[in-house]
Design a protein around this motif. Structure first.
Motif, PDB file in Angstrom:
ATOM      1  N   PRO A   7       0.628  -1.275  -0.030  1.00  0.00           N
ATOM      2  CA  PRO A   7      -0.161  -0.131  -0.110  1.00  0.00           C
ATOM      3  C   PRO A   7       0.794   1.267   0.209  1.00  0.00           C
ATOM      4  O   PRO A   7       1.669   1.318   1.000  1.00  0.00           O
ATOM      5  CB  PRO A   7      -0.809   0.005   1.161  1.00  0.00           C
ATOM      6  CG  PRO A   7      -0.854  -1.622   1.423  1.00  0.00           C
ATOM      7  CD  PRO A   7       0.514  -2.111   0.993  1.00  0.00           C
ATOM      8  N   THR A   8       0.648   2.228  -0.720  1.00  0.00           N
ATOM      9  CA  THR A   8       1.632   3.265  -1.269  1.00  0.00           C
ATOM     10  C   THR A   8       0.669   4.545  -1.394  1.00  0.00           C
ATOM     11  O   THR A   8      -0.446   4.441  -1.984  1.00  0.00           O
ATOM     12  CB  THR A   8       2.453   2.965  -2.374  1.00  0.00           C
ATOM     13  OG1 THR A   8       3.306   2.002  -2.254  1.00  0.00           O
ATOM     14  CG2 THR A   8       3.248   4.197  -2.861  1.00  0.00           C
ATOM     15  N   ILE A   9       0.905   5.646  -0.704  1.00  0.00           N
ATOM     16  CA  ILE A   9       0.249   6.908  -0.798  1.00  0.00           C
ATOM     17  C   ILE A   9       1.046   8.050  -1.654  1.00  0.00           C
ATOM     18  O   ILE A   9       2.044   8.258  -1.506  1.00  0.00           O
ATOM     19  CB  ILE A   9       0.097   7.515   0.618  1.00  0.00           C
ATOM     20  CG1 ILE A   9      -0.890   6.371   1.612  1.00  0.00           C
ATOM     21  CG2 ILE A   9      -0.760   8.953   0.453  1.00  0.00           C
ATOM     22  CD1 ILE A   9      -0.974   6.933   2.814  1.00  0.00           C
ATOM     23  N   SER A  34       2.743   9.955   3.735  1.00  0.00           N
ATOM     24  CA  SER A  34       2.746   9.806   2.347  1.00  0.00           C
ATOM     25  C   SER A  34       3.883   9.231   1.720  1.00  0.00           C
ATOM     26  O   SER A  34       5.110   9.668   2.295  1.00  0.00           O
ATOM     27  CB  SER A  34       2.675  11.097   1.531  1.00  0.00           C
ATOM     28  OG  SER A  34       1.236  11.664   1.784  1.00  0.00           O
ATOM     29  N   ASP A  35       3.980   8.271   0.674  1.00  0.00           N
ATOM     30  CA  ASP A  35       5.307   7.638   0.174  1.00  0.00           C
ATOM     31  C   ASP A  35       5.653   8.671  -0.817  1.00  0.00           C
ATOM     32  O   ASP A  35       6.874   8.703  -1.132  1.00  0.00           O
ATOM     33  CB  ASP A  35       4.935   6.301  -0.267  1.00  0.00           C
ATOM     34  CG  ASP A  35       4.326   5.426   0.778  1.00  0.00           C
ATOM     35  OD1 ASP A  35       5.434   4.871   1.366  1.00  0.00           O
ATOM     36  OD2 ASP A  35       3.229   5.133   0.912  1.00  0.00           O
ATOM     37  N   LYS A 144      -3.758   2.610   4.186  1.00  0.00           N
ATOM     38  CA  LYS A 144      -2.431   1.911   4.253  1.00  0.00           C
ATOM     39  C   LYS A 144      -2.193   1.146   5.414  1.00  0.00           C
ATOM     40  O   LYS A 144      -1.614  -0.058   5.062  1.00  0.00           O
ATOM     41  CB  LYS A 144      -1.485   3.014   4.149  1.00  0.00           C
ATOM     42  CG  LYS A 144      -0.038   2.685   3.970  1.00  0.00           C
ATOM     43  CD  LYS A 144       0.985   3.872   4.045  1.00  0.00           C
ATOM     44  CE  LYS A 144       2.502   3.499   3.954  1.00  0.00           C
ATOM     45  NZ  LYS A 144       3.208   4.420   3.943  1.00  0.00           N
TER      46      LYS A 144
END
Length: 230
Positions: A7-9, A34-35, A144
């Motif tokens: 899961p990536t933001i 946040s990524d 996430k």
């Protein structure tokens, strides 16, 4: 972003987001989770050199998100945010322009648990959150943490409303000179006056505090070296 392993933001930071972070530890934590965090807007372009930071590209979500979706290979996409009829109309525009299967559409006023349950059940490859700041960033963090499959979570703000024609984009010339915010203010003065006009002073104040803190940090004497006796 086309091949996330967890899961990536993906988020976008503008002056309003900076103001939210300055006034709320929850918003600050959500943005920090946040990524990928992209700069949005002329205010940050002006402020970053004052903080000795690279300006980078203006990657506003209204332009970048449709571009990203057009270039991804076919995926299963869920859209959570805004309300009827804009939600359905915005997704129809996306269906016309992108190769994806839009497997879920939920308005933006459910509990976080509702979105988590839907995402766990359907396991979309991409989730677009169109709830506005800072709620979407906070929902993204909860998603996430709760999901265990590969999914790109995109904080999209008003992207669905723009696609549905609820709001009109500024002419290209206005966008190029960084005054789209003024065009939006004319469209929605009651809702946006505080954000853009009052918020400008808060943003300037925050940048000055950050600059002052950076200058104090850079001028502080270096710590004495640690010597180890042999």
């Amino acid at each position: 972003m086309s091949a996330v392993e967890r899961p990536t933001i993906l988020s976008f930071l503008n002056a309003h987001g900076v103001n939210l972070c300055a006034g709320s530890s929850a918003a600050w934590s959500a943005f920090r989770a946040s990524d990928v965090l992209l700069r949005d807007g002329v205010a940050l372009e002006t402020a970053l050199p004052w903080l000795d930071q690279p300006v980078g590209l203006n990657m506003n979500g209204t332009d970048f998100i449709p571009l990203l979706l057009r270039h991804l290979s076919p995926r299963r996409v869920a859209v959570y945010g805004t309300a009827a009829p804009w939600l359905d109309e915005g997704i129809e525009r996306l269906k016309e322009r992108t190769p994806h299967d839009y497997v879920d559409a939920q308005h933006g006023f459910h509990s976080v648990e509702h979105y988590i349950a839907r995402a766990r059940e359907l396991q979309p490859d991409v989730i677009i959150l169109a709830m506005g700041m800072p709620r979407q960033e906070e929902v993204a963090v909860q998603l996430k943490r709760a999901l265990d499959h590969k999914v790109l979570i995109v904080n999209g703000g008003a992207i669905i409303d723009f696609l549905a024609g609820r709001f009109t984009r500024a002419p290209a010339a206005v966008q190029r000179i960084g005054l789209e915010w003024a065009f939006r203010l004319v469209q929605e003065p009651r809702r946006l006056f505080r954000r853009y006009c009052v918020g400008a002073f808060g943003f300037a104040h925050t940048v000055m505090l950050m600059r002052r803190a950076a200058m104090r940090s850079s001028s502080a004497p270096a710590p004495a070296p640690m010597h180890k006796e042999l």
